[in-house]
Design a protein around this motif. Structure first.
Motif, mmCIF file in Angstrom:
data_model
loop_
_atom_site.group_PDB
_atom_site.id
_atom_site.type_symbol
_atom_site.label_atom_id
_atom_site.label_comp_id
_atom_site.label_asym_id
_atom_site.label_seq_id
_atom_site.Cartn_x
_atom_site.Cartn_y
_atom_site.Cartn_z
ATOM 1 N N LYS A 21 36.704 41.888 54.872
ATOM 2 C CA LYS A 21 36.964 40.793 54.325
ATOM 3 C C LYS A 21 35.782 39.917 53.432
ATOM 4 O O LYS A 21 34.641 39.331 53.613
ATOM 5 C CB LYS A 21 35.722 40.367 55.673
ATOM 6 N N MET A 22 36.450 40.011 52.123
ATOM 7 C CA MET A 22 36.074 39.003 50.905
ATOM 8 C C MET A 22 36.624 37.348 51.439
ATOM 9 O O MET A 22 37.836 37.417 51.814
ATOM 10 C CB MET A 22 36.317 39.613 50.048
ATOM 11 N N PRO A 23 35.846 36.153 51.097
ATOM 12 C CA PRO A 23 36.554 35.060 50.857
ATOM 13 C C PRO A 23 37.763 34.816 50.180
ATOM 14 O O PRO A 23 37.872 35.654 49.444
ATOM 15 C CB PRO A 23 35.369 34.428 50.467
ATOM 16 N N HIS A 82 37.790 34.840 46.308
ATOM 17 C CA HIS A 82 37.623 36.323 45.699
ATOM 18 C C HIS A 82 38.393 37.671 45.369
ATOM 19 O O HIS A 82 38.729 37.888 44.851
ATOM 20 C CB HIS A 82 36.489 36.978 47.204
ATOM 21 N N THR A 83 39.720 36.976 46.661
ATOM 22 C CA THR A 83 40.583 38.158 46.575
ATOM 23 C C THR A 83 41.435 38.037 45.830
ATOM 24 O O THR A 83 41.900 38.959 44.940
ATOM 25 C CB THR A 83 41.326 38.184 48.371
ATOM 26 N N ASP A 84 41.277 36.866 45.763
ATOM 27 C CA ASP A 84 42.256 36.232 44.692
ATOM 28 C C ASP A 84 42.454 36.662 43.629
ATOM 29 O O ASP A 84 43.441 37.443 42.597
ATOM 30 C CB ASP A 84 42.951 34.712 44.975
ATOM 31 N N VAL A 85 40.871 35.831 43.231
ATOM 32 C CA VAL A 85 40.103 36.220 41.696
ATOM 33 C C VAL A 85 40.321 37.956 41.006
ATOM 34 O O VAL A 85 41.010 37.998 40.180
ATOM 35 C CB VAL A 85 38.943 35.982 41.620
ATOM 36 N N LYS A 104 30.916 41.136 38.980
ATOM 37 C CA LYS A 104 31.404 41.244 37.266
ATOM 38 C C LYS A 104 32.762 41.289 37.045
ATOM 39 O O LYS A 104 32.864 40.426 36.585
ATOM 40 C CB LYS A 104 31.284 42.677 36.501
ATOM 41 N N LEU A 105 33.827 41.712 38.560
ATOM 42 C CA LEU A 105 35.068 41.600 38.581
ATOM 43 C C LEU A 105 35.465 40.042 39.033
ATOM 44 O O LEU A 105 36.130 39.327 38.266
ATOM 45 C CB LEU A 105 35.790 42.587 39.300
ATOM 46 N N LEU A 106 34.219 39.454 39.412
ATOM 47 C CA LEU A 106 34.479 37.904 39.593
ATOM 48 C C LEU A 106 33.868 36.652 38.853
ATOM 49 O O LEU A 106 34.539 35.517 39.454
ATOM 50 C CB LEU A 106 33.715 37.979 41.766
#
Ligand SMILES: CC(C)NC(=O)n1c(-c2ccccc2)cc2c1CN(S(=O)(=O)c1cccs1)CC2
Length: 233
Positions: free
Chosen positions: A100-102, A105-108, A33-35
């Motif tokens: 190890k997220m793309p 994804h980490t930025d979002v 949901k956070l993404l």
């Protein structure tokens, strides 16, 4: 050498903790949901509340599977859970963050967390911590045992039999020490660096109690479980 080798009972202990750690993950749908698309700060705050609440439930289940925990005094079990809940949440957040997220994804994720109504002065220490955990590249065994060590901290408020807690924690520390030498042979002080993060965690939990005070000012709502575990309202 004998001293460094992980013996059979330590291997069993480690397996029990890692299995519990893997069994009790935050539901993917909540993390997803956070993404999703753009949220307002209020909605981001609500999402974090949902994630933090779900993480407390996960924490309780994980803790019950730490060998020896359920043999502790019942009230001490509660004192350990309440005393470590915030630190475990920040540790879990750091682990989610450094997974190890793309990159996008980490930025979002970072974007959502930064725009969730959390006062800026707490953002810096929080993201510094996430980064310092990420840099350690912990294997999941280390993450699971470090979380267990955080929970089994003898000097939490209201613990009546700290020695019993200390005995359990020392067992975990011994396994972690051996594991660090095996997993990170080149880094002499890796184990010491890992334990240093627990000190950083305590600082973060002080920030957290201040955050809570400021949120109560602008009447942010939390769930009953978070109020219970954080002793608020
Ligand atoms: C994984 C879960 C346990 N993490 C989580 O919920 N986060 C995350 C987070 C970090 C990285 C990736 C995904 C999420 C950042 C923050 C929180 C919760 N807290 S809080 O509990 O103080 C809170 C404040 C308002 C309502 S709940 C605030 C900071």
């Amino acid at each position: 050498s004998k001293k460094l080798e992980i013996n059979r009972e330590q291997r069993a202990l480690m397996k029990a903790i890692v299995d519990a750690y893997n069994r009790h993950q935050i539901p993917e749908d909540v993390a997803k949901k956070l993404l999703q698309d753009q949220y307002s700060p209020e909605e981001n705050f609500l999402l974090l509340t949902e994630m933090a609440t779900s993480q407390v439930q996960v924490l309780v289940e994980f803790t019950k599977n730490i060998p020896g925990f359920l043999s502790l005094d019942r009230e001490d079990q509660i004192a350990l859970l309440k005393g470590s809940a915030v630190e475990a949440m920040f540790l879990r957040s750091a682990q989610v963050f450094s997974r190890k997220m793309p990159t996008e994804h980490t930025d979002v994720l970072e974007e959502r967390v930064r725009k969730s109504g959390i006062p800026d002065e707490f953002m810096t220490p929080m993201f510094n911590f996430y980064k310092s955990i990420g840099e350690l590249h912990m294997v999941q065994e280390e993450q699971a045992i470090l979380t267990a060590i955080t929970i089994l901290t003898p000097d939490r408020p209201y613990v009546k039999d700290p020695q019993a807690v200390e005995r359990l924690q020392e067992t975990m520390l011994d396994v972690l020490r051996k594991l660090c030498v095996l997993q990170h042979p080149q880094e002499q002080q890796y184990f010491a660096r890992l334990l240093g993060r627990l000190t950083e965690l305590r600082t973060l939990s002080h920030y957290h109690s201040e955050m809570l005070a400021s949120w109560r000012m602008n009447d942010h709502k939390f769930t009953p479980l978070l109020c219970e575990i954080w002793d608020v309202q």
